[in-house]
Design a protein around this motif. Structure first.
Motif, short mmCIF file in Angstrom:
data_model
loop_
_atom_site.label_atom_id
_atom_site.label_comp_id
_atom_site.label_asym_id
_atom_site.label_seq_id
_atom_site.Cartn_x
_atom_site.Cartn_y
_atom_site.Cartn_z
N LEU A 202 5.69 -5.06 -5.78
CA LEU A 202 5.14 -4.32 -4.65
C LEU A 202 4.40 -5.30 -3.75
O LEU A 202 3.62 -6.13 -4.24
N SER A 203 4.66 -5.20 -2.42
CA SER A 203 4.02 -6.14 -1.50
C SER A 203 3.07 -5.45 -0.53
O SER A 203 2.08 -6.05 -0.10
N ASN A 204 3.33 -4.18 -0.17
CA ASN A 204 2.48 -3.51 0.81
C ASN A 204 1.42 -2.65 0.14
O ASN A 204 1.66 -2.05 -0.90
N PRO A 205 0.20 -2.59 0.73
CA PRO A 205 -0.89 -1.81 0.12
C PRO A 205 -0.65 -0.30 0.25
O PRO A 205 -0.27 0.17 1.32
N LEU A 206 -0.88 0.43 -0.84
CA LEU A 206 -0.68 1.87 -0.87
C LEU A 206 -1.87 2.56 -1.57
O LEU A 206 -2.49 1.96 -2.44
N THR A 207 -2.15 3.80 -1.16
CA THR A 207 -3.13 4.61 -1.86
C THR A 207 -2.35 5.58 -2.76
O THR A 207 -1.74 6.52 -2.27
N VAL A 208 -2.36 5.31 -4.07
CA VAL A 208 -1.54 6.08 -5.00
C VAL A 208 -2.42 7.05 -5.77
O VAL A 208 -3.39 6.64 -6.41
#
Length: 148
Positions: free
Chosen positions: A118-124
């Motif tokens: 995973l390369s892009n920041p996400l709010t999971v």
């Protein structure tokens, strides 16, 4: 009339067998229990299912293969590699993944597994994360929120 048609008179009762009252009574001396041993002693012998100290069948069965786990938790699972296609700073929930078409059926609460990169920041926001999935999401600059 045949012998198998013969029945006792209604209300009649057979007397109980009195064992251990001499040889002429039919069940004298050892009372039909044989010579010696555990099953000839007074008392009930052994409990049902007892196998002489060997692990009994009712305790061996759950240790065998393919025995179902009772009250097993079932999750909708998604790998980190499936989240790589999403835009940066997106909030990821089970509903948003179903809208995006990444998940097609709701099999229970969402669980994120750590296969892939995973390369892009996400709010999971999910019910559970594996340790590797949590590390990869936070290394990409995202956040992991556990839903109860």
């Amino acid at each position: 009339m045949r012998i198998n048609d013969a029945r006792p008179q209604a209300g009649s009762r057979r007397r109980r067998r009195r064992v251990g009252r001499g040889i002429s009574a039919g069940q004298g001396a050892s009372c039909g229990f044989g010579m010696r041993g555990q099953k000839s002693r007074s008392g009930s012998g052994t409990r049902p299912g007892f196998e002489g100290g060997q692990l009994p069948l009712y305790r061996r069965i759950p240790k065998l293969k393919h025995f179902p786990i009772i009250n097993q938790k079932v999750y909708t699972i998604v790998n980190v590699s499936d989240l790589a296609d999403l835009d940066a700073n997106t909030e990821v929930t089970l509903a948003s993944l179903m809208e995006a078409g990444i998940v097609t059926t709701n099999d229970g609460p969402l669980k994120i597994l750590g296969d892939g990169e995973l390369s892009n920041p996400l709010t999971v926001k999910a019910a559970a994360f594996t340790q590797s999935a949590r590390q990869k999401i936070e290394a990409a600059g995202g956040t992991c929120e556990v839903l109860s």
